[in-house]
Design an enzyme around this catalytic site. Sequence first.
Site, mmCIF file in Angstrom:
data_model
loop_
_atom_site.group_PDB
_atom_site.id
_atom_site.type_symbol
_atom_site.label_atom_id
_atom_site.label_comp_id
_atom_site.label_asym_id
_atom_site.label_seq_id
_atom_site.Cartn_x
_atom_site.Cartn_y
_atom_site.Cartn_z
ATOM 1 N N ASN A 118 71.362 -23.857 -22.684
ATOM 2 C CA ASN A 118 71.761 -22.520 -22.241
ATOM 3 C C ASN A 118 72.174 -22.539 -20.783
ATOM 4 O OD1 ASN A 118 70.014 -20.597 -20.353
ATOM 5 N ND2 ASN A 118 68.612 -22.082 -21.306
ATOM 6 N N PHE A 122 70.630 -15.929 -15.522
ATOM 7 C CA PHE A 122 69.824 -14.745 -15.149
ATOM 8 C C PHE A 122 70.566 -13.429 -15.410
ATOM 9 C CE2 PHE A 122 67.351 -17.200 -11.551
ATOM 10 C CZ PHE A 122 66.658 -17.920 -12.517
ATOM 11 N N SER A 183 65.468 -22.862 -12.589
ATOM 12 C CA SER A 183 66.592 -22.691 -13.513
ATOM 13 C C SER A 183 67.775 -23.507 -13.023
ATOM 14 C CB SER A 183 67.010 -21.229 -13.601
ATOM 15 O OG SER A 183 68.267 -21.157 -14.244
ATOM 16 N N ASN A 185 70.780 -22.874 -13.771
ATOM 17 C CA ASN A 185 71.988 -22.070 -13.969
ATOM 18 C C ASN A 185 72.312 -21.104 -12.834
ATOM 19 O OD1 ASN A 185 72.399 -23.302 -16.513
ATOM 20 N ND2 ASN A 185 70.748 -22.012 -17.320
ATOM 21 N N THR A 186 71.541 -21.158 -11.757
ATOM 22 C CA THR A 186 71.884 -20.414 -10.546
ATOM 23 C C THR A 186 72.148 -21.471 -9.483
ATOM 24 O OG1 THR A 186 70.584 -18.478 -11.151
ATOM 25 C CG2 THR A 186 71.014 -18.789 -8.806
ATOM 26 N N LYS A 217 57.056 -21.963 -11.148
ATOM 27 C CA LYS A 217 57.598 -22.677 -12.317
ATOM 28 C C LYS A 217 58.525 -23.784 -11.849
ATOM 29 C CE LYS A 217 59.751 -21.941 -16.823
ATOM 30 N NZ LYS A 217 60.099 -20.919 -17.825
ATOM 31 N N ASN A 246 60.464 -25.916 -16.822
ATOM 32 C CA ASN A 246 61.699 -25.260 -17.234
ATOM 33 C C ASN A 246 62.545 -26.235 -18.084
ATOM 34 O OD1 ASN A 246 63.940 -23.399 -17.193
ATOM 35 N ND2 ASN A 246 63.063 -22.552 -15.322
HETATM 36 C C1 FMN Z 1 68.088 -19.253 -23.812
HETATM 37 C C2 FMN Z 1 67.042 -19.575 -22.792
HETATM 38 C C3 FMN Z 1 66.901 -18.782 -21.667
HETATM 39 C C4 FMN Z 1 65.924 -19.066 -20.715
HETATM 40 N N1 FMN Z 1 65.796 -18.247 -19.644
HETATM 41 C C5 FMN Z 1 64.805 -18.485 -18.737
HETATM 42 C C6 FMN Z 1 64.599 -17.613 -17.638
HETATM 43 O O1 FMN Z 1 65.292 -16.608 -17.489
HETATM 44 N N2 FMN Z 1 63.609 -17.918 -16.772
HETATM 45 C C7 FMN Z 1 62.791 -19.010 -16.915
HETATM 46 O O2 FMN Z 1 61.892 -19.227 -16.105
HETATM 47 N N3 FMN Z 1 62.953 -19.846 -17.972
HETATM 48 C C8 FMN Z 1 63.926 -19.602 -18.874
HETATM 49 N N4 FMN Z 1 64.082 -20.448 -19.938
HETATM 50 C C9 FMN Z 1 63.211 -21.652 -20.040
HETATM 51 C C10 FMN Z 1 62.007 -21.435 -20.946
HETATM 52 O O3 FMN Z 1 61.159 -20.437 -20.442
HETATM 53 C C11 FMN Z 1 61.209 -22.745 -21.077
HETATM 54 O O4 FMN Z 1 60.674 -23.085 -19.812
HETATM 55 C C12 FMN Z 1 62.050 -23.909 -21.592
HETATM 56 O O5 FMN Z 1 62.997 -23.477 -22.529
HETATM 57 C C13 FMN Z 1 61.200 -25.001 -22.237
HETATM 58 O O6 FMN Z 1 60.436 -24.482 -23.311
HETATM 59 P P1 FMN Z 1 60.908 -24.552 -24.864
HETATM 60 O O7 FMN Z 1 61.260 -25.959 -25.150
HETATM 61 O O8 FMN Z 1 59.704 -24.061 -25.625
HETATM 62 O O9 FMN Z 1 62.068 -23.633 -24.977
HETATM 63 C C14 FMN Z 1 65.053 -20.176 -20.900
HETATM 64 C C15 FMN Z 1 65.189 -20.972 -22.046
HETATM 65 C C16 FMN Z 1 66.157 -20.687 -22.996
HETATM 66 C C17 FMN Z 1 66.267 -21.559 -24.215
#
Ligand code: FMN
Length: 354
Positions: A118, A122, A183, A185-186, A217, A246
């Site tokens: 992804n 934000f 993140s 993506n910023t 985080k 993350n």
């Molecule tokens: C579509 C998507 C959007 C995410 N947006 C955020 C976010 O806005 N802030 C954040 O701290 N982590 C974000 N994450 C990261 C998740 O919180 C998590 O740390 C990461 O995906 C690893 O866990 P998972 O394998 O269970 O998804 C996002 C993950 C995904 C897949």
Amino acid sequence: MSLYQSIARPLLFRLDAEVAHELGLGALALADLSPGLAAAARRRTNADRPTLRTHVAGLDFPNPVGLAAGLDKNAEAIVGLLALGFGSVEVGTVTPRPQPGNDKPRIFRLPEHQALINRMGFNNLGAQAMAGRLRELPWRPAPIGVNLGKNKDTPNEAAVDDYVAGARLLSPLADYVVVNLSSPNTPGLRALQEPQALEALLRAVRLEVKGRPLFLKIAPDLGDEAVDAAVDVVRACQVDGLVCTNTTITRPFEHPLAAETGGLSGRPVAQRSTEVIRRVYARTGGALPIIGVGGIFDGAEAWAKIQAGASLVQLYTGFIYGGPGLVHEVLDDLEQRLTEAGLSSLQQAVGRNA
Ligand SMILES: Cc1cc2nc3c(=O)[nH]c(=O)nc-3n(C[C@H](O)[C@H](O)[C@H](O)COP(=O)(O)O)c2cc1C
């Protein structure tokens, strides 16, 4: 195979990933209309699980399995998510001002790897809108975390102002607060994880987050020494714990979508995230609570993270692939593992394999 996996998921996966995401979230948000029904659903499925109750950073968690940040960016579906049995819900990332995020498409499925990429960036309705939602929340059977970020057009030199503004408005409405500097993506955000910038930022936010636990985080792409350095700063700034981790910018496989820019989540990030947990636990001798997240699709992975040193776990991508039943599947499995290990509380399992 659950009803979700046999019926709902094939339908949802025929849609564009973000459309499916919005549909799912919209359905969960409907639970707001009837908090009484949501509470009944939670009671029915969330049989009391005394061995899984846990106390972390001064907060009581009915169970250790939380929803990770990014799914409910605007705190729109908390009631529905709690009805599914989550032990906590982390909302956000929220920025001070609303922003649209990156151009679509910005989320991609890689089912062969049980993964997502992804680059949402934000997208969110801003801190004021979230404050309104949290003030109206009718029901709080479990801790609600607020995950803070900075606006894309705020330069890194002024990033601290964004985090302080978010903390000022939202920390009184949250049970815990997370500073998200990880993140991908910023642009430039992750540079703020470097010790000097990190310390300035965390000291300022710490002053603003009064009487609430504060977490940082971090990214799975930090090297081991960088993890140690971040941990040392976190401790010096009286931050209460870390969320590890993350998404990753690495691509540990070949895939037609691997070249898409963004953060990779799901199974492929599980191992590195557990390594980061183990590293943090070792650096602090277990003194700092860790929320473990990355690639949890079953009880085995949750258990691995707990044994590596996580007091709590979270999931996101596993929820997309496994569906709402996953929360209870993981909880059932954890209960069974505790019994098999002859342990009477989750706390006793934390760091046993660190
Ligand atoms: C579509 C998507 C959007 C995410 N947006 C955020 C976010 O806005 N802030 C954040 O701290 N982590 C974000 N994450 C990261 C998740 O919180 C998590 O740390 C990461 O995906 C690893 O866990 P998972 O394998 O269970 O998804 C996002 C993950 C995904 C897949």
